[in-house]
Design a protein around this motif. Structure first.
Motif, PDB file in Angstrom:
ATOM      1  N   LEU A  91       0.832  -1.202   0.000  1.00 44.00           N
ATOM      2  CA  LEU A  91       0.000   0.000   0.000  1.00 44.00           C
ATOM      3  C   LEU A  91       0.870   1.256   0.000  1.00 44.00           C
ATOM      4  O   LEU A  91       0.550   2.241  -0.670  1.00 44.00           O
ATOM      5  CB  LEU A  91      -0.922  -0.004   1.215  1.00 44.00           C
ATOM      6  N   LYS A  92       1.963   1.224   0.736  1.00 38.34           N
ATOM      7  CA  LYS A  92       2.874   2.370   0.738  1.00 38.34           C
ATOM      8  C   LYS A  92       3.419   2.622  -0.668  1.00 38.34           C
ATOM      9  O   LYS A  92       3.533   3.767  -1.109  1.00 38.34           O
ATOM     10  CB  LYS A  92       4.029   2.123   1.700  1.00 38.34           C
ATOM     11  N   LEU A  93       3.738   1.555  -1.374  1.00 38.69           N
ATOM     12  CA  LEU A  93       4.272   1.696  -2.727  1.00 38.69           C
ATOM     13  C   LEU A  93       3.234   2.301  -3.666  1.00 38.69           C
ATOM     14  O   LEU A  93       3.568   3.109  -4.534  1.00 38.69           O
ATOM     15  CB  LEU A  93       4.730   0.334  -3.259  1.00 38.69           C
ATOM     16  N   GLN A 144      -3.687   7.731  -5.198  1.00 42.15           N
ATOM     17  CA  GLN A 144      -2.279   7.978  -4.893  1.00 42.15           C
ATOM     18  C   GLN A 144      -2.115   9.027  -3.797  1.00 42.15           C
ATOM     19  O   GLN A 144      -1.369   8.834  -2.829  1.00 42.15           O
ATOM     20  CB  GLN A 144      -1.550   8.453  -6.156  1.00 42.15           C
ATOM     21  N   ALA A 145      -2.813  10.140  -3.946  1.00 40.02           N
ATOM     22  CA  ALA A 145      -2.643  11.250  -3.013  1.00 40.02           C
ATOM     23  C   ALA A 145      -3.135  10.897  -1.612  1.00 40.02           C
ATOM     24  O   ALA A 145      -2.503  11.248  -0.614  1.00 40.02           O
ATOM     25  CB  ALA A 145      -3.383  12.484  -3.525  1.00 40.02           C
ATOM     26  N   SER A 146      -4.268  10.203  -1.529  1.00 35.73           N
ATOM     27  CA  SER A 146      -4.803   9.861  -0.206  1.00 35.73           C
ATOM     28  C   SER A 146      -3.911   8.844   0.503  1.00 35.73           C
ATOM     29  O   SER A 146      -3.674   8.961   1.715  1.00 35.73           O
ATOM     30  CB  SER A 146      -6.230   9.324  -0.327  1.00 35.73           C
ATOM     31  N   ILE A 147      -3.403   7.866  -0.228  1.00 38.48           N
ATOM     32  CA  ILE A 147      -2.510   6.884   0.387  1.00 38.48           C
ATOM     33  C   ILE A 147      -1.199   7.547   0.813  1.00 38.48           C
ATOM     34  O   ILE A 147      -0.661   7.271   1.890  1.00 38.48           O
ATOM     35  CB  ILE A 147      -2.228   5.714  -0.578  1.00 38.48           C
ATOM     36  N   ALA A 148      -0.677   8.443  -0.030  1.00 39.71           N
ATOM     37  CA  ALA A 148       0.553   9.156   0.320  1.00 39.71           C
ATOM     38  C   ALA A 148       0.352   9.989   1.573  1.00 39.71           C
ATOM     39  O   ALA A 148       1.218  10.044   2.460  1.00 39.71           O
ATOM     40  CB  ALA A 148       0.992  10.035  -0.846  1.00 39.71           C
ATOM     41  N   SER A 149      -0.808  10.639   1.684  1.00 36.42           N
ATOM     42  CA  SER A 149      -1.118  11.439   2.866  1.00 36.42           C
ATOM     43  C   SER A 149      -1.284  10.553   4.098  1.00 36.42           C
ATOM     44  O   SER A 149      -0.792  10.877   5.189  1.00 36.42           O
ATOM     45  CB  SER A 149      -2.394  12.241   2.626  1.00 36.42           C
ATOM     46  N   LEU A 150      -1.961   9.442   3.926  1.00 37.66           N
ATOM     47  CA  LEU A 150      -2.170   8.512   5.049  1.00 37.66           C
ATOM     48  C   LEU A 150      -0.838   7.962   5.543  1.00 37.66           C
ATOM     49  O   LEU A 150      -0.627   7.790   6.744  1.00 37.66           O
ATOM     50  CB  LEU A 150      -3.090   7.378   4.603  1.00 37.66           C
ATOM     51  N   ARG A 151       0.070   7.711   4.589  1.00 40.49           N
ATOM     52  CA  ARG A 151       1.388   7.186   4.952  1.00 40.49           C
ATOM     53  C   ARG A 151       2.160   8.173   5.828  1.00 40.49           C
ATOM     54  O   ARG A 151       2.951   7.787   6.682  1.00 40.49           O
ATOM     55  CB  ARG A 151       2.170   6.894   3.667  1.00 40.49           C
ATOM     56  N   ARG A 152       1.906   9.471   5.663  1.00 39.83           N
ATOM     57  CA  ARG A 152       2.600  10.499   6.440  1.00 39.83           C
ATOM     58  C   ARG A 152       1.880  10.837   7.746  1.00 39.83           C
ATOM     59  O   ARG A 152       2.382  11.620   8.550  1.00 39.83           O
ATOM     60  CB  ARG A 152       2.738  11.786   5.608  1.00 39.83           C
ATOM     61  N   THR A 153       0.704  10.275   7.938  1.00 40.86           N
ATOM     62  CA  THR A 153      -0.121  10.602   9.109  1.00 40.86           C
ATOM     63  C   THR A 153       0.378   9.899  10.365  1.00 40.86           C
ATOM     64  O   THR A 153       0.763   8.731  10.325  1.00 40.86           O
ATOM     65  CB  THR A 153      -1.590  10.211   8.848  1.00 40.86           C
TER      66      THR A 153
END
Length: 227
Positions: A91-93, A144-153
């Protein structure tokens, strides 16, 4: 929805870029979805309500309890990440734009992979079909954007601000979000009620539907008093 609808007025909303919600946006961050819930409640005249969220939806619900506590009576999180580092490597990828673009341009391969791996994600024989429907209504930018944001949360430093009742539901076989996120939630919000589903994965509502429904309704039915 049908089960809870027998006792409660229930609402479900799609985040921007997902389902039937609009896609013309510059950003699809977790904070955008927090704002969406504010706006949704305001437009419908909902002053306060219990919030129930699966996966990222639970993370958003916790963020609302932190930022706008007057809006949330209770929060139920289902397989939700408290820290983005708990997401699976795959998911991070997907949250990395070049990789996400490759996946989007080769959806046939992506669909084939999750159809083959479906038993590891959920015991429900219709899970892969559900995924097909969801993916057909999701655009690549929002994903892409939501997963990238979630990864930084990372909500850990803010959890101690939550004073309302919280319930965390986690499946022992979750391969999307590390199931030990329940411990992170419990440490930050000591009053959290944790329900662990040993036979379920990320989609607890599909893997153990009877226990999921009764446990959720029991928690919602409990009388709460102002802190």
């Amino acid at each position: 929805m049908a089960f809870l609808g027998q006792s409660y007025r229930t609402y479900a909303l799609d985040f921007w870029g997902f389902g039937e919600s609009g896609t013309k946006r510059d950003t699809y961050a977790v904070q955008d979805f927090v704002s969406l819930v504010y706006q949704f409640m305001e437009q419908l005249g909902i002053m306060t309500a219990p919030l129930v969220g699966h996966s990222m939806g639970g993370t958003v619900s916790l963020a609302i309890a932190i930022q706008r506590p007057e809006l949330a009576k209770k929060v139920v999180v289902v397989g939700s990440p408290i820290t983005g580092s708990s997401l699976s490597l795959l998911l991070k990828l997907f949250g990395i734009r070049p990789i996400g673009s490759v996946v989007h341009n080769n959806l046939w391969a992506f669909k084939l992979s999750y159809h083959l791996l479906a038993p590891f994600y959920s015991k429900d024989p219709h899970w892969a079909e559900m995924m097909d429907r969801d993916i057909s209504r999701t655009n690549i930018e929002s994903f892409q954007a939501s997963i990238a944001s979630l990864r930084r949360t990372d909500l850990t430093s803010q959890l101690n601000q939550i004073k309302i009742p919280i319930m965390g539901m986690y499946g022992a076989r979750d391969i999307v979000v590390h199931p030990k996120q329940w411990a992170t939630l419990k440490k930050g919000v000591p009053q959290t009620r944790v329900e662990f589903f040993r036979k379920a994965g990320h989609f607890i509502m599909l893997d153990e539907p009877a226990r999921f429904k009764t446990t959720l309704k029991e928690f919602l039915d409990e009388v709460t008093y102002p802190q």
